[in-house]
Write an enzyme that holds these catalytic residues in place. Structure first.
Site, PDB file in Angstrom:
ATOM      1  N   THR A  14     -22.941 -71.178 -29.241  1.00  0.00           N
ATOM      2  CA  THR A  14     -23.670 -69.698 -27.999  1.00  0.00           C
ATOM      3  C   THR A  14     -23.480 -68.658 -28.903  1.00  0.00           C
ATOM      4  O   THR A  14     -24.403 -67.361 -28.916  1.00  0.00           O
ATOM      5  CB  THR A  14     -23.021 -69.634 -27.271  1.00  0.00           C
ATOM      6  N   GLU A 131     -11.902 -58.457 -30.617  1.00  0.00           N
ATOM      7  CA  GLU A 131     -12.629 -58.121 -29.430  1.00  0.00           C
ATOM      8  C   GLU A 131     -13.055 -59.182 -28.589  1.00  0.00           C
ATOM      9  O   GLU A 131     -12.627 -58.989 -27.427  1.00  0.00           O
ATOM     10  CB  GLU A 131     -13.649 -56.454 -29.224  1.00  0.00           C
ATOM     11  N   GLY A 136     -14.420 -60.928 -22.814  1.00  0.00           N
ATOM     12  CA  GLY A 136     -16.353 -61.449 -23.319  1.00  0.00           C
ATOM     13  C   GLY A 136     -16.591 -59.567 -23.248  1.00  0.00           C
ATOM     14  O   GLY A 136     -16.318 -59.065 -24.554  1.00  0.00           O
ATOM     15  N   GLY A 189     -23.725 -71.917 -21.101  1.00  0.00           N
ATOM     16  CA  GLY A 189     -22.779 -71.152 -22.771  1.00  0.00           C
ATOM     17  C   GLY A 189     -21.854 -70.527 -22.222  1.00  0.00           C
ATOM     18  O   GLY A 189     -21.097 -69.988 -22.689  1.00  0.00           O
ATOM     19  N   LYS A 207      -5.852 -65.522 -22.824  1.00  0.00           N
ATOM     20  CA  LYS A 207      -6.305 -64.193 -22.948  1.00  0.00           C
ATOM     21  C   LYS A 207      -5.446 -63.325 -22.571  1.00  0.00           C
ATOM     22  O   LYS A 207      -5.065 -62.451 -22.952  1.00  0.00           O
ATOM     23  CB  LYS A 207      -7.469 -63.218 -22.087  1.00  0.00           C
ATOM     24  N   GLY A 304     -20.815 -65.542 -22.002  1.00  0.00           N
ATOM     25  CA  GLY A 304     -21.901 -65.613 -22.562  1.00  0.00           C
ATOM     26  C   GLY A 304     -23.221 -64.973 -23.884  1.00  0.00           C
ATOM     27  O   GLY A 304     -22.038 -64.162 -25.252  1.00  0.00           O
TER      28      GLY A 304
HETATM   29  P1  NDP Z   1     -19.356 -73.665 -29.347  1.00  0.00           P
HETATM   30  O1  NDP Z   1     -19.782 -74.808 -29.010  1.00  0.00           O
HETATM   31  O2  NDP Z   1     -21.694 -73.263 -28.806  1.00  0.00           O
HETATM   32  O3  NDP Z   1     -20.158 -73.603 -30.863  1.00  0.00           O
HETATM   33  C1  NDP Z   1     -19.376 -74.220 -31.782  1.00  0.00           C
HETATM   34  C2  NDP Z   1     -19.805 -74.122 -32.773  1.00  0.00           C
HETATM   35  O4  NDP Z   1     -18.691 -74.330 -34.052  1.00  0.00           O
HETATM   36  C3  NDP Z   1     -21.337 -74.747 -33.296  1.00  0.00           C
HETATM   37  O5  NDP Z   1     -22.389 -73.455 -33.964  1.00  0.00           O
HETATM   38  C4  NDP Z   1     -20.629 -76.212 -34.620  1.00  0.00           C
HETATM   39  O6  NDP Z   1     -21.475 -76.845 -34.926  1.00  0.00           O
HETATM   40  C5  NDP Z   1     -19.340 -75.204 -34.701  1.00  0.00           C
HETATM   41  N1  NDP Z   1     -18.176 -75.991 -35.284  1.00  0.00           N
HETATM   42  C6  NDP Z   1     -17.844 -77.233 -34.833  1.00  0.00           C
HETATM   43  N2  NDP Z   1     -16.697 -78.045 -35.533  1.00  0.00           N
HETATM   44  C7  NDP Z   1     -17.123 -76.871 -36.521  1.00  0.00           C
HETATM   45  C8  NDP Z   1     -16.673 -77.351 -38.111  1.00  0.00           C
HETATM   46  N3  NDP Z   1     -15.701 -78.186 -38.022  1.00  0.00           N
HETATM   47  N4  NDP Z   1     -16.808 -76.926 -38.918  1.00  0.00           N
HETATM   48  C9  NDP Z   1     -18.181 -76.009 -38.332  1.00  0.00           C
HETATM   49  N5  NDP Z   1     -18.355 -75.542 -37.688  1.00  0.00           N
HETATM   50  C10 NDP Z   1     -17.982 -76.027 -36.705  1.00  0.00           C
HETATM   51  O7  NDP Z   1     -18.708 -72.484 -28.967  1.00  0.00           O
HETATM   52  P2  NDP Z   1     -19.665 -71.128 -28.510  1.00  0.00           P
HETATM   53  O8  NDP Z   1     -19.818 -70.681 -29.153  1.00  0.00           O
HETATM   54  O9  NDP Z   1     -19.385 -70.741 -26.674  1.00  0.00           O
HETATM   55  O10 NDP Z   1     -18.081 -69.794 -29.158  1.00  0.00           O
HETATM   56  C11 NDP Z   1     -17.105 -70.017 -30.372  1.00  0.00           C
HETATM   57  C12 NDP Z   1     -15.823 -69.330 -30.372  1.00  0.00           C
HETATM   58  O11 NDP Z   1     -15.931 -68.715 -29.237  1.00  0.00           O
HETATM   59  C13 NDP Z   1     -14.625 -69.874 -29.608  1.00  0.00           C
HETATM   60  O12 NDP Z   1     -13.277 -70.353 -29.878  1.00  0.00           O
HETATM   61  C14 NDP Z   1     -14.708 -69.578 -28.096  1.00  0.00           C
HETATM   62  O13 NDP Z   1     -13.292 -69.536 -27.271  1.00  0.00           O
HETATM   63  C15 NDP Z   1     -14.980 -68.461 -27.915  1.00  0.00           C
HETATM   64  N6  NDP Z   1     -15.551 -67.471 -26.978  1.00  0.00           N
HETATM   65  C16 NDP Z   1     -16.746 -67.833 -26.634  1.00  0.00           C
HETATM   66  C17 NDP Z   1     -17.240 -67.102 -25.225  1.00  0.00           C
HETATM   67  C18 NDP Z   1     -18.649 -67.646 -24.563  1.00  0.00           C
HETATM   68  O14 NDP Z   1     -19.652 -67.485 -23.776  1.00  0.00           O
HETATM   69  N7  NDP Z   1     -19.470 -69.060 -25.197  1.00  0.00           N
HETATM   70  C19 NDP Z   1     -17.167 -65.936 -24.867  1.00  0.00           C
HETATM   71  C20 NDP Z   1     -16.107 -65.777 -25.434  1.00  0.00           C
HETATM   72  C21 NDP Z   1     -14.839 -66.238 -26.847  1.00  0.00           C
HETATM   73  P3  NDP Z   1     -22.504 -77.405 -34.159  1.00  0.00           P
HETATM   74  O15 NDP Z   1     -23.536 -76.363 -33.586  1.00  0.00           O
HETATM   75  O16 NDP Z   1     -23.639 -78.258 -35.286  1.00  0.00           O
HETATM   76  O17 NDP Z   1     -22.275 -77.935 -33.099  1.00  0.00           O
HETATM   77  N1  HSE Z   2     -15.298 -69.834 -21.597  1.00  0.00           N
HETATM   78  C1  HSE Z   2     -14.598 -68.396 -21.415  1.00  0.00           C
HETATM   79  C2  HSE Z   2     -14.969 -67.718 -19.722  1.00  0.00           C
HETATM   80  C3  HSE Z   2     -16.248 -67.906 -21.902  1.00  0.00           C
HETATM   81  O1  HSE Z   2     -15.523 -69.079 -19.383  1.00  0.00           O
HETATM   82  O2  HSE Z   2     -14.597 -66.744 -19.501  1.00  0.00           O
HETATM   83  C4  HSE Z   2     -15.275 -65.872 -22.334  1.00  0.00           C
HETATM   84  O3  HSE Z   2     -13.900 -66.323 -22.921  1.00  0.00           O
END
Ligand code: NDP
Ligand code: HSE
Length: 445
Positions: A14, A131, A136, A189, A207, A304
Site C-alpha cells: 500500500t 513522519e 499517516g 489498505g 504511535k 492509506g
Molecule cells: P503491505 O502489507 O501493503 O506491504 C508490505 C510490503 O512489504 C509488500 O510489498 C511485501 O511484498 C513486502 N515484504 C514483506 N516481506 C518482505 C521481505 N521479507 N522482503 C522484502 N519485502 C517484503 O504494508 P503497508 O504498505 O500497508 O505498510 C508498510 C509499512 O507502513 C508498515 O510498517 C506499516 O505499519 C506502515 N504504515 C502503513 C500505513 C497504511 O495506511 N497502510 C500507514 C502508516 C504506516 P509483496 O508485495 O511481494 O507481498
Molecule cells: N493500520 C494503521 C491505521 C495504519 O489504521 O491507523 C496507519 O498507521
C-alpha cells in the site's frame, strides 16, 4: 543541476506503491523545488511476479532488502515492509551502518528498537526519519520537532488508528458489524498486515510511545502504556453512549505529571459536541498542549496509500535538502529515563454497562459494591427489556441462563481506576450479571 537523490525502496505494498506513484506524479515539482531529481534506483518486495500497476520499469530488483540497503546505487533507504523484527530491522541497521539516510513508516519497529536505531543513526551521522509512522498524513513529527521545539509539552493525545476509527464510525453511522467494517478497512489498505495490532490498540500504542518520547524527551517505554482495544465494544455500548450524548473513540492520551507519565490507549466516551467526536472514518487527530503555544489540534487522514506516501516523501525532501536532525529531536544521550505511571491512580468519570439478571436485590447489591469502593454514581439507567441497548436480546434470558437480564447503564462521578476495577470485580463475583461488566472511561476533551 545536481545529481539525483537516489532511493532504494523496500516494500511495494500500500505505502510503497503510493510512494512510487507520488514520485512519478510530482517529479517536475520536486526537481524544481530541490534543484535535483529524486529517483528510485532499486526496489525489493517478497514476490517479484506480483502485478503492481507500473512505475518500476527502470529499477533494479533485489530479492533481499538487506542487499538493497547496502547497495551503493542508492543514497537513501526507504523501509516500507513493516514488522518489528526480521527483514525490516536487519535492512535498516545495514543501511545505517553503510552511512545511508533511512526513512521508515514502521512504528512497530520504532516502538521496540527506536532508541537503538536512533543511536546508530547518530553514530553514523545520518537521518532516521519517520513522519509516516504516526497519524499517516498528519505532519505531527515535524510539528513537535520544529514548530513546537521551544515549548514544554504537557499532554499529547489523539485518535491515532485509522482502522479503529473507521470501524467505530461504520458501526455507529451505518450499524455495520465489527467484522464487516474491519474487512472494508483491510480492503482499503488501512489495516496492518495483522489487524489485531489495530483493533487490539497496539498500533495506536506504538504511535503514542513515539509521541511520548518526542514530546516529553524520554526514552521510549512501550511496555508502560496501558492498552485496551475496541474488540469488546458492542452495538449496545454505541447505542447507549449515543442516547447519553456521547461517541465512542479509541484514544491515546499521555500526560506528563510531576509523578510520572500517564500513557494509555483505550476506548473512551467523548461528548458529541467535542471536536474529537467529529473525527470520523479513517481520519486521525492529534492534540498537543504546549506551555507557550497552547492547545493545538491537527486533523487529517490517518492511513492509506496517498496520505502515508505524502508523509514518507516529506522525509525524503528533508534529506534532499540536507536536513539531518536527531531522530527523537534531542540526542539519544540526553533523553531522560522513562517515567511511566500506573493507571490505578487515574481519576475520572466512567461509563459502566452491566447486563443484570432481572431479580430482586440485584441492583441493591451492585450499588453497595460501588459504595464500598467510594464510587459515587451520577446516573443509573435501567433499560426496559427489549428496548435500547441489547436489541432483540434483553427480553430473553441470555444464552445458557434461565432468567432474563436487562442492561443497566451507570455513569460515575470522579473516581480512581483502582476503585472502579475493585467494584466491578466484586459485582462480577456476586453473580448478578450475565456477562463481564463493560467499563469505558469518559474523557473531557
Ligand atoms: P503491505 O502489507 O501493503 O506491504 C508490505 C510490503 O512489504 C509488500 O510489498 C511485501 O511484498 C513486502 N515484504 C514483506 N516481506 C518482505 C521481505 N521479507 N522482503 C522484502 N519485502 C517484503 O504494508 P503497508 O504498505 O500497508 O505498510 C508498510 C509499512 O507502513 C508498515 O510498517 C506499516 O505499519 C506502515 N504504515 C502503513 C500505513 C497504511 O495506511 N497502510 C500507514 C502508516 C504506516 P509483496 O508485495 O511481494 O507481498
Ligand atoms: N493500520 C494503521 C491505521 C495504519 O489504521 O491507523 C496507519 O498507521
Amino acid at each position: 543541476m545536481s545529481d539525483p537523490l537516489t532511493l532504494g525502496v523496500a516494500g511495494l505494498g500500500t505505502v510503497g506503491m503510493g510512494l512510487i506513484q507520488l514520485l512519478a506524479a510530482h517529479a517536475p515539482r520536486l526537481q524544481q523545488m530541490l534543484g535535483r531529481s529524486v529517483k528510485v534506483t532499486g526496489v525489493s518486495a517478497r514476490s517479484r511476479d506480483k502485478e503492481r500497476g507500473g512505475g518500476l520499469d527502470d529499477v533494479r530488483w533485489f530479492d533481499d532488502p538487506v542487499a538493497l540497503a547496502r547497495d551503493p546505487s542508492n543514497q537513501v533507504f526507504v523501509e516500507l515492509i513493516g514488522g518489528e523484527e526480521g527483514p525490516a530491522k536487519a535492512a535498516i541497521e545495514a543501511a545505517l551502518r553503510a552511512k545511508k539516510h533511512v526513512v521508515t513508516a514502521n512504528k512497530a519497529l520504532l516502538a521496540k528498537h527506536g532508541i537503538a536505531l536512533a543511536r546508530l543513526a547518530e553514530e553514523n551521522g545520518v537521518a532516521l526519519n519517520f513522519e509516516a509512522a504516526v497519524a499517516g498524513g498528519i505532519p505531527i513529527i515535524k510539528t513537535l520537532r520544529e514548530a513546537l521545539a521551544a515549548n514544554r509539552v504537557k499532554r499529547v493525545y489523539g485518535i491515532l488508528n485509522g482502522t479503529c476509527n473507521f470501524i467505530l464510525t461504520k458501526m455507529t453511522d451505518e450499524h455495520m458489524s465489527f467484522a464487516d467494517a474491519l474487512r472494508e478497512a483491510q480492503e482499503l489498505g488501512y489495516a496492518e498486515a495483522d489487524p489485531s495490532f489495530d483493533v487490539g490498540g497496539f498500533d495506536a500504542a506504538h504511535k503514542l510511545s513515539l509521541l511520548v518520547s518526542l514530546a516529553f524527551g524520554t526514552v521510549i517505554d512501550f511496555d508502560r502504556i496501558h492498552v485496551e482495544g475496541i474488540e469488546a465494544i458492542t452495538t449496545a455500548d454505541i447505542a447507549a453512549a449515543a442516547e447519553l450524548g456521547y461517541s465512542i473513540k479509541l484514544l491515546g492520551v499521555a500526560s506528563d505529571t510531576e509523578d510520572g507519565v500517564e500513557a494509555r490507549v483505550t476506548p473512551v466516551l467523548v461528548a458529541e459536541e467535542s471536536a474529537l467526536a467529529e473525527v470520523s472514518g479513517v481520519t486521525n487527530c492529534v492534540g498537543i498542549d504546549g506551555d507557550f503555544a497552547g492547545n493545538l489540534l491537527l486533523v487529517g487522514p490517518g492511513a492509506g496509500a496517498k496520505p502515508t506516501a505524502s508523509a514518507v516523501a516529506s522525509d525524503i525532501v528533508d534529506i534532499a535538502r540536507g536536513l539531518v536532525m536527531p531522530p527523537f529531536i534531542r540526542s539519544t544521550n540526553v533523553l531522560a529515563p522513562a517515567r511511566g505511571l500506573d493507571l490505578g491512580t487515574h481519576l475520572g468519570n466512567y461509563y459502566v454497562r452491566l447486563y443484570v439478571y432481572d431479580r430482586p436485590g440485584a441492583m441493591a447489591a451492585i450499588t453497595r459494591r460501588m459504595s464500598d469502593e467510594n464510587v459515587s454514581l451520577e446516573s443509573i439507567v435501567q433499560k426496559r427489556p427489549g428496548r435500547g441497548v441489547h436489541p432483540g436480546q434483553a427480553a430473553e434470558p441470555p444464552p445458557g441462563a434461565a432468567e432474563p437480564a436487562v442492561n443497566v447503564i451507570l455513569i460515575t462521578h470522579d473516581t480512581t481506576e483502582d476503585a472502579m476495577r475493585k467494584a466491578l470485580w466484586a459485582i462480577e463475583a456476586d453473580g448478578h450479571v450475565a456477562e463481564r461488566p463493560q467499563m469505558i472511561r469518559i474523557e473531557d476533551l
